[in-house]
Design a protein around this motif. Structure first.
Motif, PDB file in Angstrom:
ATOM      1  N   ARG A 106       0.882  -1.244   0.033  1.00  0.00           N
ATOM      2  CA  ARG A 106      -0.038   0.026  -0.028  1.00  0.00           C
ATOM      3  C   ARG A 106       0.953   1.080   0.029  1.00  0.00           C
ATOM      4  O   ARG A 106       1.748   1.163   0.827  1.00  0.00           O
TER       5      ARG A 106
ATOM      6  N   THR B 175      -3.237   3.938  -2.514  1.00  0.00           N
ATOM      7  CA  THR B 175      -3.217   3.071  -3.508  1.00  0.00           C
ATOM      8  C   THR B 175      -2.677   1.506  -2.934  1.00  0.00           C
ATOM      9  O   THR B 175      -1.955   1.532  -2.246  1.00  0.00           O
TER      10      THR B 175
ATOM     11  N   TRP C 172      -2.200  -2.860  -3.290  1.00  0.00           N
ATOM     12  CA  TRP C 172      -2.342  -4.008  -4.153  1.00  0.00           C
ATOM     13  C   TRP C 172      -2.066  -5.274  -3.306  1.00  0.00           C
ATOM     14  O   TRP C 172      -1.665  -5.301  -2.299  1.00  0.00           O
TER      15      TRP C 172
ATOM     16  N   ASP D 261       0.210  -8.055  -6.260  1.00  0.00           N
ATOM     17  CA  ASP D 261       0.585  -7.241  -7.563  1.00  0.00           C
ATOM     18  C   ASP D 261      -0.762  -6.880  -8.223  1.00  0.00           C
ATOM     19  O   ASP D 261      -0.580  -6.481  -9.541  1.00  0.00           O
ATOM     20  N   ARG D 262      -1.845  -7.137  -7.618  1.00  0.00           N
ATOM     21  CA  ARG D 262      -3.091  -6.842  -8.318  1.00  0.00           C
ATOM     22  C   ARG D 262      -3.949  -5.809  -7.664  1.00  0.00           C
ATOM     23  O   ARG D 262      -3.911  -5.762  -6.357  1.00  0.00           O
ATOM     24  N   ARG D 263      -4.192  -4.600  -7.964  1.00  0.00           N
ATOM     25  CA  ARG D 263      -4.876  -3.513  -7.471  1.00  0.00           C
ATOM     26  C   ARG D 263      -6.149  -4.045  -6.674  1.00  0.00           C
ATOM     27  O   ARG D 263      -6.716  -4.624  -7.152  1.00  0.00           O
ATOM     28  N   CYS D 264      -6.280  -3.442  -5.552  1.00  0.00           N
ATOM     29  CA  CYS D 264      -7.352  -3.547  -4.895  1.00  0.00           C
ATOM     30  C   CYS D 264      -7.973  -2.564  -3.969  1.00  0.00           C
ATOM     31  O   CYS D 264      -7.209  -1.581  -4.059  1.00  0.00           O
ATOM     32  N   SER D 265      -9.210  -2.888  -3.245  1.00  0.00           N
ATOM     33  CA  SER D 265      -9.426  -1.598  -2.448  1.00  0.00           C
ATOM     34  C   SER D 265      -9.416  -1.785  -1.012  1.00  0.00           C
ATOM     35  O   SER D 265      -8.640  -2.919  -0.657  1.00  0.00           O
TER      36      SER D 265
END
Length: 549
Positions: free
Chosen positions: A95, A104, A106, A109-113
């Motif tokens: 983060r 932001t 991850w 390595d995948r974007r997330c909330s």
């Protein structure tokens, strides 16, 4: 298990890489050295709500990376699958907090909330401290903790299943009641409409047939005279008779014509066949056009009645039969509606009785588990110098639901005769810490893959009590991983792994760093915690004694 924590440019930390181990991990250091910053940084990467300004002064952004090892059955995997995130034995959370406040995150390595981070954190880390409202201090989780402690999962699953059955039967009854009320409101219309439809009994395709017949009868009188003349000309008195005479005459002289009449005779024969067929068709048409004048009136009345019903009910004429069947079904439902409602009501009552029995069995089991938990916590409080305190698991009636009919709250009274109340409100800082530790020791078997973090849970205690706290923390860590921030040498001495948080000043900037304490360094750190900055040989000896105890 939390394997690593990498922090970049967060508050007074410029760069820090920590590698944690299974067992009891201890962080010590002077007040203000930055121990709380480590927890703030871990909370940040886990999506917890904390400080608003985390980026180190002068930096463009701050970043935290936390690495966890997760077993094949770890509950974090279910969260990953539900969020559509990649799943592996290694879970990497990252983060970033920009200087402008934007965050932001991850996961592998995948974007997330941030919400996904928080849901993952519930399966990865459990924080215990005086200001924690996520763990044992949150009354909303006490019922689940008791159920897990008492191994009541099967009973609770039964209650949930029966509750779903009750809800389904209640909905079925309500739906039937609404439908029956609607049909009853239209009963007069339904019975009148079915009576009209039954009286006429329209058949599929009948409207088109009636329309054709009506038009034929209307035009019959106008064309019948010409058709009759044509029939007369074509029949025996006309063309057919003349052709027959011609054929008879020619056949009588054909032998003398030397074959020259064969072709004409054959053609006349064919013509006679065609003339006969034509005459028959014309005769049939005449027969069809022969009708009683009342037939036209009857056909028109039925045709208009069918079309009127179709317009009235806004359906096609050919669909009137199906429409009548649908209305009949509603009347049947109306006639047997009361019986259906009674049957649904009986089924609901049976389901509610099953729920009451299952919820009652769960309540009884909870009371037994509560008694056992109270005894276990009381036994743990004595070594923590709280032998006069009273811990009670209170079970009170609650609104019926999928978890049963009970509300569960952990309450305490710090002294005999003192009023009992919620754990978070009654106990003082040091008492609260020891209550939490005793409770956690009793509930430790309920965790699955959680890293337990205790933030200064030994505050306000010392001597033998602090030693008892350290031993219980070590006991908790024996089968998993525990991180503890402590000022107590007795607790620090029980650690399997030890780090010291330090502050330093570089170029007029205060920075925080963490050093592993090994061998003599660890002895000196525990001696410092015992005697202060001036470490004496006696303090070192006492530190070695604590570490060997």
């Amino acid at each position: 298990m939390l394997r690593g924590l990498d922090i970049r440019d967060m508050l007074i930390i410029d760069r820090l890489d920590l590698v944690f181990q299974p067992g009891l991990n201890v962080l010590t250091g002077e007040t203000g050295a930055g121990k709380s910053i480590l927890l703030d940084s871990l909370g940040f990467v886990l999506g917890w709500r904390g400080r608003a300004e985390l980026v180190r002064a002068g930096a463009e952004q701050g970043e935290v990376v936390a690495t966890f090892d997760i077993a094949p059955t770890h509950p974090a995997r279910a969260v990953l699958r539900e969020a559509g995130l990649p799943e592996d034995d290694e879970l990497i959370l990252r983060r970033v907090n920009g200087a402008d406040g934007r965050k932001t995150a991850w996961v592998n390595d995948r974007r997330c909330s941030g919400e996904v981070l928080r849901r993952l954190s519930e399966t990865l880390v459990e924080l215990h401290g005086q200001h924690d409202d996520r763990g044992l201090l949150n009354p909303k989780g006490h019922r689940d903790l008791l159920d897990t402690y008492g191994d009541l999962g099967a009973l609770r699953d039964t209650v949930r299943a029966v509750w779903r059955d009750v809800a389904a039967r209640r909905k079925a009854l309500e739906t039937a009641e609404v439908a029956l009320a609607k049909v009853r409101a239209e009963e007069d219309f339904l019975r009148h409409a079915v009576g009209e439809l039954d009286a006429i009994d329209p058949q599929p395709g009948e409207e088109a047939e009636l329309d054709i017949r009506r038009r034929m009868m209307q035009s019959g009188e106008r064309i019948r005279e010409d058709i009759a003349r044509a029939a007369q000309v074509l029949g025996q008195e006309g063309a057919e008779g003349a052709a027959a005479d011609a054929l008879r005459w020619l056949e009588g002289v054909a032998e003398k014509a030397e074959g020259q009449l064969d072709a004409p005779i054959a053609a006349i024969g064919r013509a006679l066949v065609e003339l006969d067929e034509a005459a028959s068709g014309v005769t049939r048409c005449l027969d069809a056009l022969s009708f009683n004048p009342l037939e036209l009136e009857e056909a028109e009345e039925r045709l208009f009645a069918i079309r009127a019903l179709a317009r009235k009910h806004d359906v096609l004429p050919d669909d009137l039969g199906d429409f009548a069947d649908a209305l009949r079904r509603q009347i049947v439902a109306l006639d047997q509606g009361d019986a259906d409602l009674k049957a649904l009501g009986v089924a609901l009552s049976e389901a509610e009785a099953s729920y009451a029995a299952a919820a009652g069995a769960l309540s009884a089991a909870r009371k037994e588990a509560a008694t056992a938990l109270d005894r276990a916590v009381t036994a743990e409080l004595a070594p923590l110098k709280m032998e006069r305190a009273v811990f009670e698991t209170r079970i009170t009636p609650a609104e019926l639901g999928p978890s049963g009919q009970d509300e569960v709250t952990f309450s305490v009274a710090t002294n005999p005769g003192a009023p009992a109340g919620p754990l978070a409100k009654i106990a003082s800082g040091g008492e609260l810490s020891r209550f939490l530790l005793a409770l956690k020791v009793c509930l430790t078997g309920t965790d699955s893959g959680l890293t337990l973090i205790f933030d200064e849970i030994d505050r306000g205690v010392g001597g033998a009590t602090a030693d008892a706290v350290g031993r219980r923390l070590a006991q908790l860590a024996s089968g998993g991983q525990v991180l503890v921030v402590t000022h107590s040498p007795q607790v620090a001495a029980k650690g399997a792994h030890h780090w010291r948080v330090e502050k330093r000043v570089e170029n007029d900037q205060t920075l925080s760093t963490v050093r592993p304490m090994l061998g003599p360094d660890r002895v000196d750190e525990i001696a410092r915690m015992l005697s202060g900055e001036h470490i004496t040989p006696e303090a070192r000896a006492a530190a070695e004694a604590l570490m060997g105890g």
